[in-house]
Design a protein around this motif. Sequence first.
Motif, mmCIF file in Angstrom:
data_model
loop_
_atom_site.group_PDB
_atom_site.id
_atom_site.type_symbol
_atom_site.label_atom_id
_atom_site.label_comp_id
_atom_site.label_asym_id
_atom_site.label_seq_id
_atom_site.Cartn_x
_atom_site.Cartn_y
_atom_site.Cartn_z
ATOM 1 N N SER A 45 0.843 -1.199 0.000
ATOM 2 C CA SER A 45 0.000 0.000 0.000
ATOM 3 C C SER A 45 0.876 1.245 0.000
ATOM 4 O O SER A 45 2.055 1.203 0.369
ATOM 5 N N SER A 46 0.306 2.358 -0.383
ATOM 6 C CA SER A 46 1.067 3.606 -0.420
ATOM 7 C C SER A 46 1.541 3.995 0.987
ATOM 8 O O SER A 46 2.626 4.553 1.141
ATOM 9 N N PHE A 47 0.766 3.681 2.020
ATOM 10 C CA PHE A 47 1.183 3.987 3.391
ATOM 11 C C PHE A 47 2.435 3.188 3.763
ATOM 12 O O PHE A 47 3.383 3.737 4.334
ATOM 13 N N ILE A 48 2.462 1.901 3.428
ATOM 14 C CA ILE A 48 3.638 1.071 3.731
ATOM 15 C C ILE A 48 4.834 1.555 2.901
ATOM 16 O O ILE A 48 5.952 1.652 3.421
ATOM 17 N N ARG A 49 4.614 1.888 1.638
ATOM 18 C CA ARG A 49 5.713 2.400 0.806
ATOM 19 C C ARG A 49 6.274 3.689 1.404
ATOM 20 O O ARG A 49 7.490 3.902 1.404
ATOM 21 N N PHE A 50 5.409 4.547 1.941
ATOM 22 C CA PHE A 50 5.859 5.776 2.593
ATOM 23 C C PHE A 50 6.732 5.438 3.807
ATOM 24 O O PHE A 50 7.796 6.031 4.000
ATOM 25 N N LYS A 51 6.279 4.474 4.623
ATOM 26 C CA LYS A 51 7.077 4.090 5.796
ATOM 27 C C LYS A 51 8.414 3.493 5.376
ATOM 28 O O LYS A 51 9.425 3.716 6.045
ATOM 29 N N ARG A 52 8.443 2.767 4.270
ATOM 30 C CA ARG A 52 9.711 2.182 3.785
ATOM 31 C C ARG A 52 10.709 3.305 3.443
ATOM 32 O O ARG A 52 11.899 3.156 3.690
ATOM 33 N N VAL A 53 10.220 4.398 2.880
ATOM 34 C CA VAL A 53 11.088 5.535 2.574
ATOM 35 C C VAL A 53 11.686 6.085 3.869
ATOM 36 O O VAL A 53 12.880 6.386 3.932
#
Length: 175
Positions: free
Chosen positions: A143-151
């Motif tokens: 999800s975009s939220f998880i991708r944001f946290k990965r950044v």
Amino acid sequence: MRFLTPDVHFPDVYCITPDYLNGKGIKALVFDIDNTLVTYGTEYPTDKVKAFLSSLSDCGFGITIASNNHENRVDRFCRELNVFYTFESGKPSKKCVRLSCEKFGIGPGEVAVVGDQLFTDVWCAKNSGAFAIHVTPLKCRESSFIRFKRVLERPILKSYRHNHPEEFAAEEDQQ
């Protein structure tokens, strides 16, 4: 950032051995589901996951599955595993480690939390006094939220990787 820094990193859960855990005084493990044991959205454990968790249990380790997901998803995943589990765990809350300690009659220093995310799994371990095992996330669409946290995780993992290159050598060989 110490609360987001794992105690150790492994390429995947299958690199975690009973000998390693015994050497660290670990008596129980708290596993995340998504992108740790299976890819996000996989409803049931694979045969490999079942065999791995069963082998750890057979060696005397207490097993807990802890997810921030809802009860029906976690119950469905754990039904065939015959393990203790918590849902809506609120990681990085201490809740899942506390419940695991109560279940297995041990202290938080004897628990390892295993997961792919710094902001939930590693923070949960550090928040509760447990041992933090970070694993490389399984590759899947997130999800975009998880991708944001990965950044946000990248600089922390880059620093950790710089200080512990031996823990990433196997992954680099595969690239």
